[in-house]
Design an enzyme around this catalytic site. Structure first.
Site, mmCIF file in Angstrom:
data_model
loop_
_atom_site.group_PDB
_atom_site.id
_atom_site.type_symbol
_atom_site.label_atom_id
_atom_site.label_comp_id
_atom_site.label_asym_id
_atom_site.label_seq_id
_atom_site.Cartn_x
_atom_site.Cartn_y
_atom_site.Cartn_z
ATOM 1 N N SER A 1 0.839 -1.191 0.000
ATOM 2 C CA SER A 1 0.000 0.000 0.000
ATOM 3 C C SER A 1 0.876 1.244 0.000
ATOM 4 C CB SER A 1 -0.890 0.025 1.248
ATOM 5 O OG SER A 1 -0.113 0.266 2.414
ATOM 6 N N ASP A 2 0.358 2.319 -0.585
ATOM 7 C CA ASP A 2 0.968 3.613 -0.304
ATOM 8 C C ASP A 2 0.753 3.891 1.182
ATOM 9 O OD1 ASP A 2 2.203 6.093 -0.560
ATOM 10 O OD2 ASP A 2 1.015 6.701 -2.281
ATOM 11 N N TRP A 3 1.454 4.873 1.715
ATOM 12 C CA TRP A 3 1.490 5.080 3.164
ATOM 13 C C TRP A 3 0.125 5.561 3.680
ATOM 14 C CZ3 TRP A 3 5.149 2.773 1.255
ATOM 15 C CH2 TRP A 3 6.357 2.504 1.892
ATOM 16 N N ALA B 1 -2.681 4.206 2.669
ATOM 17 C CA ALA B 1 -3.687 4.054 1.618
ATOM 18 C C ALA B 1 -4.596 2.865 1.882
ATOM 19 C CB ALA B 1 -3.004 3.894 0.262
#
Length: 991
Positions: free
Chosen positions: A382-384, A386
């Protein structure tokens, strides 16, 4: 429209979350009201209601309009004695300015009052039943590709011996700032699998010392040089390896660049899928040839900063990017397919929703398209922050959550960690899925040979490996767990210089900046310049007078004056955000020009401001023989803001009065008799119309974002030590409206869940200009040279005849690992006796075995419906027959000028007219022409060379929504055009 299925706190400031924030109170309410820990986010996803959204959108526009009219970004920052600020980290939940937080709070309060007054508070309590993205379950197992077979065999042997909590450790981050990198996993000590370090980013190593600030992705795209693309990222990967970074968070190919004002498009390579795909592939090969795992990001359709993330913009949900299946495949997915085909180890899912399903919880996107159709063998991270759900995201195909925190920063409440352990123990998360998650991570580690302890020594206490720098302090001695209550210190910064022998990486950065500098105007052959000045002088008794104007020519307050480069001051070498780095140095244009001009015959006057006082005009401008003006335009990631720009640019004009400066100088330089050269540093296209046709403006250079060697590279081009060989990776229009409805940022929310419909479909950048017959100022692929070239004699050789469909999907090349699906005893997942828990750190352990209750888990709709494999799949990147060459184009390229130079040979395909998709009856609409290949060639004066460009089945196909496959038209004729730009196609042939 039919849709397909489907940033982080600054270092010190975000080590602690505001306990009185509306986000925090909302988060606490969710935890109190939710009885289902595995799907804790469902209560805060919003039901889409078009009528109410219209009212809310009008109300929100008034609020956000006030913000855009008044906000002025961040306070000025004072550099430390070391010339840089104390380290900052990502802030994506709420910008640090109290004004912005006040507005955010006001927006939330206003929403609450409106919703309460209309009897519609339910929108905060309900969730879209299924969004608009169909389900695709279960998540395909990794290990089906021959080239990964040995890595999966080794990974299976290791994962087989892991305990449950070790598998959770491998897939869950330890929490923001809990360790030294921006992302960290915990080790599986029982099997000697180390903690992994994940670090930004696509430009260089964020927060690292003694490392390079390379040119940005958009500059690399402007080189059109495949070899430089590879070499840059090979050097980048070597720097990461020498710093102890396992996983590099780059390259970026999303955003693609749908909107020219997009705040992060500069991190990628340009708004064409083929240019972006070639660069991404070369980047991944370079990084991974250095032994570091690359990350293809951000999957997918993450095309603006406004409303990209929950709460960052005062709304509880991120916007939804809504697009159809063909648009997805032919534009936005294309570079990801090339990345998977190159063997990328990791893919990062994006913040926003795709067809009203969060990208990091979209089963069709991750399971159906990425893992099945594209045959992705690595892991999805995941993006941070997200990740927006627990078990649901794991079932949908997410393999690793970063940085481990849940809905908020640094509160120790992960959506996975102990929750994932509980989910496995209570049966809601199948053990097969958890085993595959862990196996994908471990297999990628083996695939990059990071098990070689000679190259990758074990981290302490078993060895001296791991990261040798800290993202959270510049000091040699610092906290080893800075985000926790642990006060243990160690040598966290070893100051290892990783820039290559003799700063060889700096020389590479210079070459990239040179070839990424685009000369777009050169009247009367004013360039290249002579170091001793020109023969024409206003006063023959004096030296040749050169005036250098504009803040962008000088150092300002230093290149690292603002956190994450989040202000526009001094010369612009980079955009801002997590994709930016600390500059080890930045050669300014002024310094390079001063050292290049012969001071015995040339006198240089500099005025490093964009505001020339009226009273100073005559002394500064009237006696100049040559004026060089520097202007710029900056943007970046949405968690920072500057001068009213919250990530995305508000327009495409030069900033800080740049246009006014150019007009002032061009009209007064040498009393209007001397020549003016304009240099533009920018994150993307800039509107030049206010001054481009002024008679005094003789030359214009678009230097993009050149990185640390900015001035040196520019001087080499200005003085002709090298050819001007950069070509535009985007279209320069005459106005923002030229880019069409699809080129616009959604600046104001049009609903509680903002909706961004990609109704322009395939028509972005030059495709839109061509379709609407709009004349750009400078077209995609354009750039001038100091020599001339001739392209002739186009011939086509058929390698394989036309056929509508690719070969049948091949059988899998390898058999995925299989494991026991027995659920472990809960007692094996308890905290060890006497274990010391650090504050806010994410652990895999549970507190009590008695808390584990098995029951009937409400699996997503369609979870038990077995999906048919995509006919477009079968290998990394898709069906291997898609990449079978069908046509080879050959042209003759000749340097007809008087000096050595480089030309970019560009091939465009026009599809036949009247194509009908027989599976749907749809008349297929095609762009006028589409880039399908290019080669950059260097030739001596008078030299000729034959240049060959291959066209694959995929290059000659369109995506059929009815068949779910690529289809090649077999009736009618393709037109193959080759030339020097998208509007300078010199030779054509039909097939």
């Amino acid at each position: 429209m039919k849709r397909f299925s489907g940033g982080s706190p600054t270092r010190e400031g975000l080590l602690q979350t505001r306990r009185d924030s509306p986000q925090r109170r909302f988060h606490d309410e969710v935890h109190r009201s939710s009885g289902d820990s595995e799907r804790m986010l469902d209560e805060i996803e919003l039901q889409k209601d078009r009528g109410k959204q219209s009212i809310l959108g009008q109300w929100a526009q008034r609020w956000f309009g006030r913000y855009h009219a008044s906000a002025r970004g961040y306070d000025d920052y004072k550099a430390t004695g070391r010339g840089r600020l104390p380290k900052k980290g990502r802030k994506r939940s709420c910008p640090s300015r109290y004004k912005i937080c006040f507005i955010t709070t006001s927006v939330l309060l206003g929403l609450f009052l409106i919703l309460s007054g209309s009897g519609a508070l339910w929108v905060y309590k309900t969730v879209p039943e299924d969004g608009l993205s169909p389900p695709w379950y279960p998540s395909p197992l990794g290990g089906t590709v021959k080239s990964w077979e040995e890595s999966y065999r080794k990974a299976a042997a290791m994962v087989q011996m892991m305990t449950l909590v070790e598998k959770v450790n491998v897939t869950t981050g330890t929490g923001w700032s809990q360790d030294l990198c921006v992302g960290n996993t915990a080790p599986a000590n029982g099997v000697d699998f180390p903690a992994l370090c994940l670090q930004d980013g696509p430009l260089g190593l964020r927060f690292a010392d003694h490392s390079s600030a390379f040119p940005a992705g958009i500059t690399i795209g402007a080189t059109w040089n495949k070899d430089l693309m590879y070499r840059k990222f090979k050097a980048h990967g070597l720097e990461a390896k020498m710093k102890g970074v396992n996983i590099l968070l780059g390259p970026s190919m999303g955003p693609l660049g749908r909107a020219p004002a997009d705040g992060r498009a500069w991190e990628g390579f340009g708004p064409d899928p083929v240019l972006q795909g070639v660069a991404a592939s070369q980047a991944i090969k370079g990084i991974q040839d250095a032994g570091v795992m690359a990350t293809a990001k951000h999957l997918i359709a993450n095309e603006q900063e406004h409303f990209r993330q929950s709460f960052e913009w005062g709304l509880p949900n991120a916007l939804s990017s809504n697009l159809d299946d063909r648009t997805l495949h032919e534009l936005y997915l294309w570079p990801f397919a090339e990345s998977v085909r190159a063997g990328v180890a990791s893919v990062m899912c994006s913040y926003q929703q795709v067809n009203n399903s969060y990208a990091c919880g979209n089963s069709k996107l991750m399971n159906g398209i990425l893992k099945d159709e594209l045959g992705f063998q690595g892991f999805v991270q995941s993006d941070w922050l997200a990740q927006r759900s627990g078990v649901a995201s794991a079932l949908a195909g997410l393999d690793m959550t970063m940085p481990g925190d849940g809905l908020l920063w640094t509160d120790g409440k992960s959506l996975w960690g102990p929750r994932l352990t509980e989910a496995a123990l209570n049966g809601s998360l199948p053990m097969e899925r958890l085993n595959d998650m862990a196996t994908r991570v471990v297999a990628a580690w083996y695939q990059l040979k990071q098990d070689n302890q000679t190259q990758w020594p074990a981290p302490p206490p078993k060895g001296k490996g791991g990261p040798n720098f800290s993202s959270f302090t510049d000091d040699k001695i610092g906290l080893i767990h800075p985000g926790s209550d642990d006060k243990t210190e160690a040598e966290v910064n070893q100051f290892v210089d990783v820039r290559g022998k003799g700063n060889s990486h700096g020389l590479l950065a210079k070459q990239i900046a040179i070839e990424g500098t685009v000369l777009v105007k050169n009247e009367d052959g004013i360039l290249p310049l002579s170091t001793d000045g020109a023969s024409k002088k206003l006063n023959t008794a004096n030296k040749y007078m050169v005036g250098i104007f504009g803040e962008d020519a000088g150092p300002g307050e230093g290149p690292n004056a603002c956190p994450d480069r989040s202000c526009n001051q001094g010369t612009l070498g980079s955009g801002w955000g997590s994709g930016a780095v600390d500059f080890p140095y930045l050669i300014t244009p002024l310094k390079a020009l001063q050292s290049t001009f012969d001071t015995e015959t040339v006198e240089i006057t500099s005025f490093l401001s964009n505001n020339i006082p009226v009273e100073a005009s005559s002394s500064l401008l009237h006696d100049q023989d040559l004026c060089i003006v520097f202007i710029n335009s900056d943007a970046g990631e949405g968690f920072e803001a500057w001068d009213g720009i919250r990530g995305d640019r508000n327009d495409l004009y030069a900033q800080k009065g740049g246009d006014k400066l150019v007009k002032r100088v061009a009209r007064a330089c040498g009393r209007g008799q001397s020549n003016t050269i304009v240099v533009v540093h920018a994150v993307g296209p800039v509107i030049l119309e206010e001054w481009i046709d002024l008679p005094g403006v003789k030359a214009v250079i678009l230097a993009n974002l050149p990185g640390e060697e900015s001035g040196h590279a520019l001087a080499d081009v200005l003085f002709g030590r090298v050819d001007a060989s950069g070509r535009l990776p985007y279209t320069v229009g005459k106005s923002l409206s030229d880019y069409g409805p699809g080129g616009q940022i959604l600046y104001y929310p049009n609903g509680v869940v903002p909706q961004q419909d990609f109704s322009e479909r395939l028509y972005i950048d030059y495709r839109h200009f061509d379709k609407e017959k709009i004349t750009p100022r400078y077209e995609f692929g354009f750039g001038l040279s100091y020599t001339t070239f001739e392209i002739s004699n186009l011939t086509l050789a058929e390698e394989k005849p036309k056929s509508a469909l690719p070969a049948s999907r091949p059988d899998i090349g390898a058999t995925p690992p299989s494991y026991s699906t027995e659920i472990p005893d809960p007692s094996t997942a308890l905290f060890p006796r006497g274990f010391r828990k650090l504050k806010n750190r994410i652990y895999p352990y549970i507190a009590s075995a008695s808390d584990i209750k098995r029951g009937k888990y409400p699996y997503p709709k369609g979870y038990h419906e077995k999906q048919a494999p995509s006919p477009a799949g079968g290998a990394q990147g898709g069906n291997p027959d898609l990449y079978t060459p069908h046509l080879t184009a050959s042209v003759s390229l000749k340097n007809t000028g008087s000096r050595k130079g480089k030309q970019v040979v560009q091939l465009y395909v026009s599809f036949p007219d009247g194509v009908v998709d027989t599976s749907t009856g749809d008349q297929i609409d095609f762009p006028v022409q589409q880039l399908r290949g290019f080669e950059k060639v260097e030739l001596e004066a008078g030299e000729s060379r034959n240049v060959k460009l291959e066209l694959s089945r995929k290059d000659l196909s369109y995506w059929s929504r009815g068949l779910g496959n690529w289809v090649m038209p077999t009736d009618g004729k393709f037109t193959i055009s080759v030339g020097a730009s998208s509007r300078d196609l010199l030779v054509k042939a039909e097939w």
